[in-house]
Design an enzyme around this catalytic site. Structure first.
Site, PDB file in Angstrom:
ATOM      1  N   ASP A  76       0.846  -1.194   0.000  1.00  0.00           N
ATOM      2  CA  ASP A  76       0.000   0.000   0.000  1.00  0.00           C
ATOM      3  C   ASP A  76       0.880   1.242   0.000  1.00  0.00           C
ATOM      4  O   ASP A  76       2.029   1.223   0.459  1.00  0.00           O
ATOM      5  CB  ASP A  76      -0.963   0.006   1.196  1.00  0.00           C
ATOM      6  CG  ASP A  76      -0.274   0.066   2.540  1.00  0.00           C
ATOM      7  OD1 ASP A  76       0.719  -0.672   2.725  1.00  0.00           O
ATOM      8  OD2 ASP A  76      -0.715   0.851   3.408  1.00  0.00           O
ATOM      9  N   GLU A 140       0.048  -0.797   5.842  1.00  0.00           N
ATOM     10  CA  GLU A 140       1.137  -0.243   6.642  1.00  0.00           C
ATOM     11  C   GLU A 140       1.032   1.275   6.734  1.00  0.00           C
ATOM     12  O   GLU A 140       1.350   1.875   7.765  1.00  0.00           O
ATOM     13  CB  GLU A 140       2.491  -0.626   6.036  1.00  0.00           C
ATOM     14  CG  GLU A 140       3.667  -0.447   6.984  1.00  0.00           C
ATOM     15  CD  GLU A 140       4.279   0.949   6.958  1.00  0.00           C
ATOM     16  OE1 GLU A 140       5.048   1.273   7.866  1.00  0.00           O
ATOM     17  OE2 GLU A 140       3.974   1.725   6.016  1.00  0.00           O
TER      18      GLU A 140
END
Length: 385
Positions: A76, A140
């Site tokens: 991400d 994250e």
């Protein structure tokens, strides 16, 4: 299925493929689908561990009872911001003058690509009795509550474990190979609300102004020396990040105001000990001023350290062999998912130069992607030697 002409052991090509996946948290964007296909074709057993709208991937090669080296990373990325401010398409993976441009090139799709490429190379001719695990999250950069934590929860229930783990975050400030992380500071945020009595500014004796009380508290907190550092950590810091009344009127004493402070703390403290200290300071100022001050605390992670030893020595030697310099063992910077991995095994972070992460025109030196794969390949080989 992946394109048969695509070589998954080419970390530069794989980085480009991943960057072209618009995986802004919490969107998966196709990045984990791509990795699952590549790893499955290479003989890994893959499991999607999706929770709370977040996509995560667990991949194992080898038997559970074999010595196991793990990797943790994320696909991400943060939002691109103003697209018009970018020189190139943020999800185009454009290469120019030796640099690949795009969101996630540095943080950290190149790190994921380099480890995946190294792992696929390794298992093609791996010795018997060894095992690799990859844990890749899509959460994250967000709240991180359903990312690596979800993977580790699943691993505990499935009887999966790692003996050691490498996290592929960018760790080098300026040059490739100069720094690895053997720990991280803890991070917590305190939210303060001071409540008094609203009134006319011409008659302050009829009101109870919360602003000076909260200003006193915040000033004293900011001036306090938490510590002078420890063996492996710099001094802890407290930064005031907001102070708000929401009051546009100059003739009104507000009834309420708010402030926020973020603390980055070393191993001389815990979030509990710092919360107790903050509680004492709040009570003291509240009693002295008569203003009610409430506090709410959130904790992103505790400080941790993997003491210098076999794992950090192995990583440092691999980096030195490939770059010519031995990396400094550091605990600087923000938080990472290593703060969760450390609960199950020793962990060391090593990755690329991170100067452009989260910036407009984020980019990576493509030669360093190939160099990072070589470092990761050497870490894997040396771990099982």
């Amino acid at each position: 299925m992946p394109n048969p002409t695509f070589d998954p052991t080419d970390p530069i090509a794989l980085t480009a493929r991943l960057v072209k996946c618009a995986s802004v948290t919490p969107n998966e964007g196709g990045a984990l689908v791509l990795l699952e296909d590549l790893l499955t074709n290479a003989g890994f057993d893959c499991t999607r561990i999706d929770r709370g709208g977040i996509a995560n991937l667990f991949a194992r090669w080898g038997e559970k009872d074999a010595p196991t080296l793990g990797f943790n990373g994320h696909t991400d990325v943060v939002p691109v911001g103003d697209t018009d401010a970018w020189t190139f398409d943020p999800f185009g993976a454009t290469i120019q003058d030796g640099f690949m441009f795009g969101r996630g090139t540095t943080d950290m799709k190149s790190g994921v690509a380099a480890w995946v490429a190294a792992a696929i190379d390794f298992v093609a001719d791996a010795p018997k009795g060894v095992s690799l695990i990859l844990t890749i999250t899509g959460d994250e950069e967000g709240d991180a509550t359903d990312g690596t934590i979800a993977i580790l929860d699943w691993m505990a229930n499935a009887g999966e474990s790692m003996d050691a783990c490498i996290v592929g975050e960018p760790t080098c400030p300026n040059t490739m190979g100069e720094m690895m992380k053997i720990g991280r500071r803890g991070s917590m945020t305190a939210y303060f609300t001071a409540r008094g009595v609203q009134g006319h500014s011409a008659y302050p004796h009829r009101a109870l102004n919360p602003v000076p009380a909260l200003a006193q508290l915040i000033t004293e907190l900011a001036a306090h020396e938490l510590d002078q550092g420890t063996d492996h950590f710099d001094a802890s810091t407290l930064a005031v990040t907001t102070f708000d009344t929401g009051n546009p009127a100059t003739n009104v004493i507000p009834a309420e105001c708010h402030a926020t402070a973020n603390i980055r703390f070393n191993d001389a403290h815990s979030s509990d000990s710092l919360t107790r200290w903050l509680d004492d300071q709040v009570a003291r100022v509240s009693k002295a001023t008569g203003v009610d001050i409430e506090m709410r605390v959130t904790v992103s992670g505790e400080s941790f350290i993997t003491p210098p030893g076999p794992l950090s020595d192995l990583v440092a030697s691999a980096v030195e062999a490939e770059t010519g310099q031995r990396p400094e063992a550091s605990t600087t910077g923000g938080t990472s998912d290593a703060r969760f991995v450390k609960n199950i095994c020793p962990v060391v972070e090593f990755g690329l130069v991170g100067k452009t992460m989260h910036q407009v025109d984020e980019c990576v030196d493509v030669s360093q992607i190939a160099q990072l794969k070589s470092i990761y390949s050497r870490i894997i080989q040396d771990y099982f030697a």
